[in-house]
Design an enzyme around this catalytic site. Structure first.
Site, PDB file in Angstrom:
ATOM      1  N   LYS A  54      65.095  38.397  10.901  1.00 35.39           N
ATOM      2  CA  LYS A  54      65.963  39.723  10.355  1.00 35.39           C
ATOM      3  C   LYS A  54      66.421  39.066   9.250  1.00 35.39           C
ATOM      4  O   LYS A  54      66.844  38.084   8.727  1.00 35.39           O
ATOM      5  CB  LYS A  54      67.000  39.486  11.487  1.00 35.39           C
ATOM      6  CG  LYS A  54      68.055  40.604  11.411  1.00 35.39           C
ATOM      7  CD  LYS A  54      68.998  40.740  12.238  1.00 35.39           C
ATOM      8  CE  LYS A  54      68.822  40.836  13.500  1.00 35.39           C
ATOM      9  NZ  LYS A  54      69.872  41.034  14.359  1.00 35.39           N
ATOM     10  N   CYS A  72      74.534  49.580   6.871  1.00 34.49           N
ATOM     11  CA  CYS A  72      73.106  49.753   7.254  1.00 34.49           C
ATOM     12  C   CYS A  72      72.382  49.500   6.203  1.00 34.49           C
ATOM     13  O   CYS A  72      72.435  50.343   5.129  1.00 34.49           O
ATOM     14  CB  CYS A  72      73.072  51.018   7.810  1.00 34.49           C
ATOM     15  SG  CYS A  72      71.406  51.707   8.222  1.00 34.49           S
ATOM     16  N   CYS A  74      68.723  49.971   7.239  1.00 30.50           N
ATOM     17  CA  CYS A  74      67.330  50.441   7.755  1.00 30.50           C
ATOM     18  C   CYS A  74      67.523  52.022   7.812  1.00 30.50           C
ATOM     19  O   CYS A  74      66.385  52.454   8.284  1.00 30.50           O
ATOM     20  CB  CYS A  74      67.309  49.927   9.419  1.00 30.50           C
ATOM     21  SG  CYS A  74      68.423  50.793  10.461  1.00 30.50           S
ATOM     22  N   CYS A  83      76.317  50.247   9.842  1.00 33.83           N
ATOM     23  CA  CYS A  83      75.419  49.673  10.792  1.00 33.83           C
ATOM     24  C   CYS A  83      76.238  49.845  12.210  1.00 33.83           C
ATOM     25  O   CYS A  83      77.153  49.892  12.408  1.00 33.83           O
ATOM     26  CB  CYS A  83      75.240  48.183  10.625  1.00 33.83           C
ATOM     27  SG  CYS A  83      74.324  47.536  11.914  1.00 33.83           S
ATOM     28  N   HIS A  87      69.307  49.303  14.118  1.00 37.32           N
ATOM     29  CA  HIS A  87      68.197  48.378  13.643  1.00 37.32           C
ATOM     30  C   HIS A  87      67.213  47.652  14.613  1.00 37.32           C
ATOM     31  O   HIS A  87      66.319  47.322  14.453  1.00 37.32           O
ATOM     32  CB  HIS A  87      68.586  47.506  12.502  1.00 37.32           C
ATOM     33  CG  HIS A  87      69.526  46.361  12.848  1.00 37.32           C
ATOM     34  ND1 HIS A  87      71.054  46.721  12.563  1.00 37.32           N
ATOM     35  CD2 HIS A  87      69.745  45.183  13.395  1.00 37.32           C
ATOM     36  CE1 HIS A  87      71.778  45.639  13.029  1.00 37.32           C
ATOM     37  NE2 HIS A  87      70.899  44.934  13.505  1.00 37.32           N
TER      38      HIS A  87
HETATM   39 FE1  FES Z   1      70.789  50.121  10.243  1.00 36.81          FE
HETATM   40 FE2  FES Z   1      72.038  48.091  11.445  1.00 36.81          FE
HETATM   41  S1  FES Z   1      71.001  47.940   9.531  1.00 36.81           S
HETATM   42  S2  FES Z   1      71.676  50.188  12.006  1.00 36.81           S
END
Ligand code: FES
Length: 106
Positions: A54, A72, A74, A83, A87
Site C-alpha cells: 500500500k 484520499c 484513490c 479518506c 481504498h
Molecule cells: Fe481513498 Fe482511503 S485513500 S478512501
C-alpha cells in the site's frame, strides 16, 4: 451539388474540401474530436511504487486540529478529500495498492 473530394488532417482540426459543379470549391475546418482512453482493470495507480503493498505518505503539518488526518488518493471516498477507508475495497477488487496521504500534527 457538392461532393467531398479530400480530407486533410492537421493538429487540432479536420479539414474537408468540397467541389461544386462547375469547379468552385470550399474548404471547411472543424475542431478535431477529443478521444478519452481509460485504462481498464489496472486500478488508478499505473506504476507508482508497485512493489509496496500500500502506498502511504506522511507529511508533518503544525496547524492541524487533529493529530492525524488522512486524505484520499484513490478518488473513491464518500468523504473526499478525506479518506473513509474505501481504498481497502478498491485494492481488494482491483489488486491496486493505493492508500491515503496522512497529515500528522507535530
Ligand atoms: Fe481513498 Fe482511503 S485513500 S478512501
Amino acid at each position: 451539388m457538392a461532393s467531398i473530394v479530400s480530407m486533410v488532417a492537421a493538429p487540432g482540426f479536420c479539414y474537408s474540401k468540397s467541389t461544386m459543379v462547375g469547379g468552385a470549391s470550399t474548404v471547411t475546418a472543424r475542431p478535431r474530436r477529443l478521444v478519452v482512453v481509460r485504462a481498464e482493470g489496472q486500478g488508478i495507480n499505473p506504476d507508482i511504487r508497485k512493489v509496496e503493498e500500500k502506498v502511504v505518505d506522511a507529511v508533518v503539518v503544525t496547524e492541524l486540529s487533529k493529530p492525524l488526518t488522512a486524505y484520499c488518493r484513490c478518488w473513491r471516498s464518500k468523504t473526499f478529500p478525506l479518506c473513509d477507508g474505501s481504498h481497502v475495497k478498491h485494492n481488494k477488487a482491483t489488486g491496486d495498492n493505493v492508500g491515503p496521504l496522512l497529515l500528522k500534527k507535530q
